[in-house]
Design an enzyme around this catalytic site. Structure first.
Site, PDB file in Angstrom:
ATOM      1  N   THR A 341       0.866  -1.162   0.000  1.00 50.84           N
ATOM      2  CA  THR A 341       0.000   0.000   0.000  1.00 50.84           C
ATOM      3  C   THR A 341       0.904   1.213   0.000  1.00 50.84           C
ATOM      4  OG1 THR A 341      -1.656  -1.247   1.230  1.00 50.84           O
ATOM      5  CG2 THR A 341      -1.803   1.135   1.399  1.00 50.84           C
ATOM      6  N   THR A 359      -4.139   1.788  -2.423  1.00 46.93           N
ATOM      7  CA  THR A 359      -3.504   0.476  -2.543  1.00 46.93           C
ATOM      8  C   THR A 359      -3.994  -0.292  -3.756  1.00 46.93           C
ATOM      9  OG1 THR A 359      -3.030  -1.574  -1.313  1.00 46.93           O
ATOM     10  CG2 THR A 359      -5.267  -0.696  -1.146  1.00 46.93           C
ATOM     11  N   SER A 402     -10.751  -3.369   4.632  1.00 48.81           N
ATOM     12  CA  SER A 402      -9.318  -3.120   4.503  1.00 48.81           C
ATOM     13  C   SER A 402      -8.707  -2.736   5.840  1.00 48.81           C
ATOM     14  CB  SER A 402      -9.067  -2.000   3.486  1.00 48.81           C
ATOM     15  OG  SER A 402      -9.242  -0.728   4.086  1.00 48.81           O
ATOM     16  N   GLY A 423       1.621  -1.270   4.873  1.00 44.49           N
ATOM     17  CA  GLY A 423       2.110  -2.456   5.567  1.00 44.49           C
ATOM     18  C   GLY A 423       1.046  -3.435   5.989  1.00 44.49           C
ATOM     19  N   GLY A 424      -0.119  -3.430   5.296  1.00 51.62           N
ATOM     20  CA  GLY A 424      -1.145  -4.407   5.625  1.00 51.62           C
ATOM     21  C   GLY A 424      -1.611  -4.265   7.062  1.00 51.62           C
TER      22      GLY A 424
END
Length: 523
Positions: A341, A359, A402, A423-424
Site C-alpha cells: 500500500t 492500494t 481493509s 504495511g497491511g
C-alpha cells in the site's frame, strides 16, 4: 526471547532521517519524486487537496506496484478552523455479476496475504478473477469537485510527464520486481513492462551509472485521456470500454455497467476525543474502528503515566492483542503481513491537511496489467473470505474490508498532524503508536518517527524493535511471546509510516527512516 537478526548485515550501523521544516506547505510520501510533484502544486497556489490529487496519480507511476488507477483507498480532509473532518471513501468493491462458482475451494491455505482456504488456481489472488472495482480515479475526482481549486488536467500533467519518462529501475525497484517475477511472467503486458526479453527483472549495472527504465507509454496515454476527459472517462468513456474489454478477455466478470455504477462518497470522519486532543479517523470497513477500540483500552492504563517506559509498551501490546482479537472475530479480517500500500500526507501554508492511503492490495495487485491501457489492476477480491457463511465472505456487489488507517489529529496545545502508513495489518499499530508518541508524550514528528515501536497485529507474537532498551524487551518477553527484530529496508518488520504536522506557523514532514524512497518535500 527470540532475537531475529539478519547476520549478513551490519549490527552497528545507525540510520537517521531528518524531518523537513518550513513555513510553506509540506508533502510527505513513500516516494520523494511524488512528494516533489505535490510541493510544486502548492508552490503554484494549489491547496492541500490539489496537491494530494497530483501526488495520487504521480505516485501510481513512480511506485506502480503499490497503487494507481487500478486500486482504491481513503482520504481524510480537514480544513483550517473546522471542528470536524471528512473522509472520501474510494474503496474497492466486488462486481455485481461475480459468480461464486468461479472460486471453488481447493484445500490448503492461500498463497498470499490472507490465510483463507485456498481457491482453485489462486483465482482470488492473481489474474482477472481477483480484480475488484477500482475507486482511485473516482475518489480523486470527488475530492477535486468538492475541494479542488486548480484545473483537473493541470493536476494530472506531472503524472503524464513521469509516465512518458518511464519508470526508473534502481536497486530497490529491481528488488521488488524480482520478488514477484514468476507471477509477472503469466501476463504478457506485465512481462513486457517490468521484465527484460529473457523474462528476468529489468536491472541496472552493478558498478556503472545506468538509466534502465520500464516503458510506461501505455499508462501515459491513459493518464492523458483521464486528464482530458475528466475522472468519469475511466468509468463511462472510451477508456472504460477498453478496460472492460481487456478484463473480460482475461476472464473477469466486471462489466461496463459495473464501472459506470461506481461512485466514491464523502462521509464524516469518526471523531475520537483523546485525553490530549482529538483524532479524526476513517469509518467502517477500515482499521479506524480498531484504532478507536485500542485507544479505549489504553485510556485507563495511561492515566498518570508521563514517561515512555516498559509499562507503556506492555500496555500497547495488551491493547493491540485485545483489539485485534475482536476485529478478527467480528470483522473477518485476517490479513497477513505483506500488504503493499502507499500513504502520503499534505499540509498547505493555510493549515489545510490531507491524509491519503491507497492500494492495489498485494504488491503488483493482481499482477495483471491491461494490454491496451497499461493499468495495473488490484486484487481486491482477496480481501474476502472465499468460504461462505463467515464474516466478510465473498459475495457480489460487496464493499471490501481493509486495514487502511489514515488519520488527522490535533494535540491540546494546538500541534496538528496528518499520519498514515502502509504495511497491511501492521498499519494500525504503527499509526496508533506514533500518534500516541505525539499526543501522549509531546513529541514532534522527527522524534516520533525515530522512536522504536512494536508490532502486534493479530498473531500470538509481539515483534519488538531490537533498538528498544533491554529493560523494555525483557518486560515484553515476561508477558508475551516476544521476537526482537531490526527496522530494515526489506522486509519491513513494522509498518511504513509518513506524516506532516503544523506547529504554529511551522509545517513539518517525515517518512519512515528505513524507506529508501520515502521523503518529504517543500518549496
Amino acid at each position: 526471547m527470540v532475537t531475529w537478526s539478519p547476520s549478513n548485515f551490519s549490527q552497528t550501523q545507525t540510520v537517521r532521517k531528518g524531518a523537513v521544516r518550513s513555513e510553506n506547505g509540506v508533502v510527505a510520501a513513500q516516494h520523494g519524486g511524488a512528494a516533489a510533484v505535490g510541493a510544486r502544486v502548492l508552490e503554484q497556489g494549489g491547496n492541500a487537496v490539489d496537491a494530494a490529487i497530483a501526488v495520487s496519480f504521480a505516485i501510481g507511476v513512480v511506485e506502480p506496484w503499490m497503487s494507481g488507477p487500478g486500486g482504491g483507498g481513503y482520504m481524510v480532509i480537514r480544513r483550517p478552523g473546522d471542528d470536524n473532518a471528512n473522509v472520501i471513501d474510494f474503496g474497492m468493491r466486488s462486481p455485481a455479476g461475480l459468480d461464486l462458482s468461479n472460486y471453488p475451494l481447493s484445500g490448503g491455505v492461500a498463497s498470499d496475504l490472507f490465510p483463507w482456504p485456498s481457491v482453485l488456481d489462486d483465482r482470488n489472488v492473481t489474474g482477472a478473477h481477483s480484480v475488484a472495482l477500482p475507486g482511485q480515479v473516482a475518489g480523486m475526482g470527488l475530492a477535486h469537485e468538492t475541494y479542488g481549486t486548480k484545473p483537473w488536467a493541470d493536476l494530472l500533467e506531472p503524472a503524464v510527464g513521469l509516465a512518458g519518462e518511464g519508470l526508473l529501475v534502481d536497486w530497490y525497484a529491481q528488488l521488488l520486481i524480482a520478488g514477484v517475477v514468476g507471477d509477472l511472467r503469466k501476463f504478457p503486458k506485465s512481462q513486457e513492462t517490468f521484465l527484460d526479453a529473457d523474462g528476468n527483472p529489468r536491472a541496472s549495472a552493478w558498478t556503472a551509472l545506468a538509466d534502465q527504465r520500464c516503458d510506461m507509454s501505455a499508462m501515459q496515454a491513459t493518464l492523458a485521456k483521464i486528464a482530458a476527459g475528466g475522472p468519469r472517462e475511466f468509468y463511462e468513456g472510451d477508456l472504460a470500454r477498453s478496460i472492460v474489454k481487456d478484463l473480460q478477455a482475461a476472464g473477469s466478470s466486471i462489466t461496463e455497467a459495473d464501472l459506470a455504477a461506481y461512485k466514491a462518497s464523502i462521509v464524516p470522519a469518526h471523531k475520537l476525543d483523546h485525553r490530549e486532543g482529538t483524532v479524526f479517523l476513517t469509518p467502517e470497513l477500515t482499521a479506524g474502528p480498531t484504532y478507536i477500540r485500542t485507544y479505549e483500552l489504553l485510556q485507563k492504563a495511561f492515566e498518570g503515566v508521563n514517561f515512555l517506559g516498559a509499562d507503556t509498551y506492555v500496555e500497547y501490546a495488551n491493547a493491540l492483542f485485545t483489539a485485534y482479537a475482536e476485529r478478527l472475530a467480528q470483522m473477518g479480517d485476517v490479513e497477513g503481513h505483506r500488504g503493499c500500500t502507499t500513504h502520503f500526507n499534505v499540509v498547505d501554508s493555510d493549515g489545510m491537511m490531507v491524509s491519503v492511503t491507497q492500494t492495489l492490495l498485494s504488491i503488483f495487485g493482481s499482477k495483471l496489467m491491461l494490454p491496451e491501457s497499461g493499468v495495473l489492476m488490484n486484487n481486491g477480491i482477496m480481501w474476502f473470505d472465499p468460504e461462505q457463511g463467515k464474516p466478510n465472505s465473498l459475495a457480489p456487489g460487496k464493499r471490501c474490508l481493509s486495514n487502511m488507517c489514515p488519520i488527522i489529529g490535533e494535540r491540546s496545545d494546538g500541534f496538528q498532524f496528518a499520519l498514515g502508513a502502509s504495511g497491511g495489518r501492521k498499519i494500525m499499530p504503527a499509526v496508533l503508536q506514533i500518534s500516541s508518541f505525539i499526543m501522549d508524550y509531546g513529541m514532534d514528528l522527527e522524534a516520533a518517527f525515530h522512536t522504536p515501536r512494536i508490532d502486534v497485529s493479530g498473531g500470538d507474537t509481539v515483534v519488538a524493535d531490537n533498538a528498544l532498551p533491554g529493560s523494555i524487551l525483557q518486560a515484553l518477553d515476561q508477558r508475551f511471546r516476544c521476537v526482537a527484530a531490526p527496522r530494515t529496508v526489506y522486509p519491513y518488520n513494522f509498518g511504513c509510516p509518513s506524516a506532516v504536522a503544523r506547529d504554529g506557523d511551522e509545517n513539518q514532514g517525515a517518512t519512515e527512516i528505513m524507506s529508501p524512497w520515502g521523503d518529504a518535500a517543500t518549496y
